[in-house]
Motif scaffolding. Structure first.
Motif, mmCIF file in Angstrom:
data_model
loop_
_atom_site.group_PDB
_atom_site.id
_atom_site.type_symbol
_atom_site.label_atom_id
_atom_site.label_comp_id
_atom_site.label_asym_id
_atom_site.label_seq_id
_atom_site.Cartn_x
_atom_site.Cartn_y
_atom_site.Cartn_z
ATOM 1 N N THR A 69 -50.717 -23.075 18.819
ATOM 2 C CA THR A 69 -52.040 -22.417 18.935
ATOM 3 C C THR A 69 -53.188 -23.339 18.900
ATOM 4 O O THR A 69 -53.437 -24.251 18.210
ATOM 5 N N ILE A 70 -53.900 -22.976 20.017
ATOM 6 C CA ILE A 70 -55.131 -23.749 20.085
ATOM 7 C C ILE A 70 -56.308 -22.936 19.456
ATOM 8 O O ILE A 70 -56.322 -21.639 19.605
ATOM 9 N N SER A 71 -57.323 -23.672 19.081
ATOM 10 C CA SER A 71 -58.450 -23.195 18.283
ATOM 11 C C SER A 71 -59.671 -23.866 18.481
ATOM 12 O O SER A 71 -59.572 -25.214 19.116
ATOM 13 N N ARG A 72 -60.930 -23.782 18.122
ATOM 14 C CA ARG A 72 -62.272 -24.246 18.378
ATOM 15 C C ARG A 72 -63.149 -23.947 17.328
ATOM 16 O O ARG A 72 -62.890 -22.977 16.900
ATOM 17 N N ASP A 73 -63.936 -24.903 16.939
ATOM 18 C CA ASP A 73 -65.150 -24.659 15.915
ATOM 19 C C ASP A 73 -66.208 -25.125 16.393
ATOM 20 O O ASP A 73 -66.329 -26.521 16.562
ATOM 21 N N ASN A 74 -67.153 -24.333 17.111
ATOM 22 C CA ASN A 74 -68.298 -24.695 18.055
ATOM 23 C C ASN A 74 -69.495 -25.330 16.989
ATOM 24 O O ASN A 74 -69.933 -26.215 17.384
ATOM 25 N N ALA A 75 -69.167 -24.852 15.850
ATOM 26 C CA ALA A 75 -70.264 -25.520 14.962
ATOM 27 C C ALA A 75 -69.716 -26.754 14.466
ATOM 28 O O ALA A 75 -70.730 -27.886 13.970
ATOM 29 N N LYS A 76 -68.627 -27.041 14.622
ATOM 30 C CA LYS A 76 -68.227 -28.608 14.048
ATOM 31 C C LYS A 76 -67.924 -29.409 15.404
ATOM 32 O O LYS A 76 -67.472 -30.516 15.178
ATOM 33 N N ASN A 77 -68.104 -28.817 16.546
ATOM 34 C CA ASN A 77 -67.760 -29.508 17.677
ATOM 35 C C ASN A 77 -66.135 -30.156 17.700
ATOM 36 O O ASN A 77 -65.873 -31.392 17.876
ATOM 37 N N THR A 78 -65.332 -29.199 17.285
ATOM 38 C CA THR A 78 -63.945 -29.833 17.099
ATOM 39 C C THR A 78 -62.996 -28.715 18.030
ATOM 40 O O THR A 78 -63.524 -27.577 18.073
ATOM 41 N N ALA A 79 -62.035 -29.074 18.549
ATOM 42 C CA ALA A 79 -60.844 -28.180 19.097
ATOM 43 C C ALA A 79 -59.639 -28.719 18.379
ATOM 44 O O ALA A 79 -59.452 -29.790 18.272
ATOM 45 N N ASN A 80 -58.710 -27.992 18.106
ATOM 46 C CA ASN A 80 -57.466 -28.281 17.367
ATOM 47 C C ASN A 80 -56.052 -27.490 18.126
ATOM 48 O O ASN A 80 -56.461 -26.775 18.804
ATOM 49 N N LEU A 81 -55.209 -28.191 17.842
ATOM 50 C CA LEU A 81 -53.862 -27.891 18.293
ATOM 51 C C LEU A 81 -52.894 -27.730 17.142
ATOM 52 O O LEU A 81 -52.621 -28.707 16.788
ATOM 53 N N GLN A 82 -52.538 -26.601 16.751
ATOM 54 C CA GLN A 82 -51.397 -26.649 15.863
ATOM 55 C C GLN A 82 -50.040 -26.359 16.432
ATOM 56 O O GLN A 82 -49.873 -25.422 17.000
ATOM 57 N N MET A 83 -49.182 -27.351 16.106
ATOM 58 C CA MET A 83 -47.977 -27.258 16.660
ATOM 59 C C MET A 83 -46.895 -26.919 15.570
ATOM 60 O O MET A 83 -46.833 -27.960 14.984
ATOM 61 N N ASN A 84 -46.085 -25.964 15.910
ATOM 62 C CA ASN A 84 -45.174 -25.947 14.872
ATOM 63 C C ASN A 84 -43.693 -25.611 15.513
ATOM 64 O O ASN A 84 -43.687 -25.638 16.844
ATOM 65 N N SER A 85 -42.793 -25.692 14.755
ATOM 66 C CA SER A 85 -41.589 -25.732 15.502
ATOM 67 C C SER A 85 -41.349 -26.866 16.238
ATOM 68 O O SER A 85 -40.703 -26.495 17.713
ATOM 69 N N LEU A 86 -41.755 -27.809 16.169
ATOM 70 C CA LEU A 86 -41.553 -28.961 17.213
ATOM 71 C C LEU A 86 -40.296 -29.460 17.646
ATOM 72 O O LEU A 86 -39.119 -29.276 16.797
ATOM 73 N N LYS A 87 -39.841 -29.624 18.841
ATOM 74 C CA LYS A 87 -38.768 -30.163 19.260
ATOM 75 C C LYS A 87 -39.109 -31.483 20.001
ATOM 76 O O LYS A 87 -39.771 -32.020 20.103
ATOM 77 N N PRO A 88 -37.875 -32.254 20.086
ATOM 78 C CA PRO A 88 -37.820 -33.453 20.543
ATOM 79 C C PRO A 88 -38.590 -33.755 21.901
ATOM 80 O O PRO A 88 -39.091 -34.584 22.241
ATOM 81 N N GLU A 89 -38.352 -32.733 22.829
ATOM 82 C CA GLU A 89 -38.821 -32.592 24.251
ATOM 83 C C GLU A 89 -40.325 -32.437 24.103
ATOM 84 O O GLU A 89 -41.043 -32.417 25.084
ATOM 85 N N ASP A 90 -41.065 -32.076 22.935
ATOM 86 C CA ASP A 90 -42.452 -32.340 22.803
ATOM 87 C C ASP A 90 -42.940 -33.553 22.627
ATOM 88 O O ASP A 90 -44.337 -33.741 22.542
ATOM 89 N N THR A 91 -42.093 -34.520 22.447
ATOM 90 C CA THR A 91 -42.755 -35.940 22.397
ATOM 91 C C THR A 91 -43.480 -36.318 23.596
ATOM 92 O O THR A 91 -43.071 -36.071 24.597
#
Length: 124
Positions: A69-91
């Motif tokens: 899930t990608i998200s952003r907070d324009n007030a904090k000047n940040t963008a985030n990527l929440q990564m769940n159920s990670l797999k070895p191929e995500d390396t």
């Protein structure tokens, strides 16, 4: 100029979660669409996720849809990527990017500014 700094990478077991953050400085953050890309050793840099300037639209690669899930907070000047159920191929090394070519959000060429990358390693 926009400066981007990623954080939050690390080593995690398969099935685990990580949250990547991208801190931006310089020009007005809310003017830019943000993207996350990844690059595994010996492979091309690939699109992972993108979010438009307002946060109202998001885009995902098929390989991560439903897990990231990608998200952003324009007030904090940040963008985030929440990564769940990670797999070895995500390396890979994960990069955040900022750009204004809104017709090319899923393409490396759609972005003008890049962070230095953060390593994500998923063990099996």
């Amino acid at each position: 100029q926009v400066q981007l700094v990623e954080s939050g990478g690390g080593l995690v077991q398969a099935g685990g979660s990580l949250r990547l953050s991208c801190a931006a400085s310089g020009r007005t953050f809310s003017n830019y669409d943000m993207g996350w890309f990844r690059q595994a050793p010996g492979k091309e840099r690939m699109f992972v996720a993108a979010i438009n300037w307002s946060g109202g639209s998001t885009y995902y690669a098929d390989s991560v849809k439903g897990r990231f899930t990608i998200s952003r907070d324009n007030a904090k000047n940040t963008a985030n990527l929440q990564m769940n159920s990670l797999k070895p191929e995500d390396t890979a090394v994960y990069y955040c990017a900022a750009g204004r070519r809104r017709w090319a959000l899923t393409q490396v060429g759609g972005y003008d500014y890049w962070g230095q990358g953060t390593q994500v390693t998923v063990s099996s």
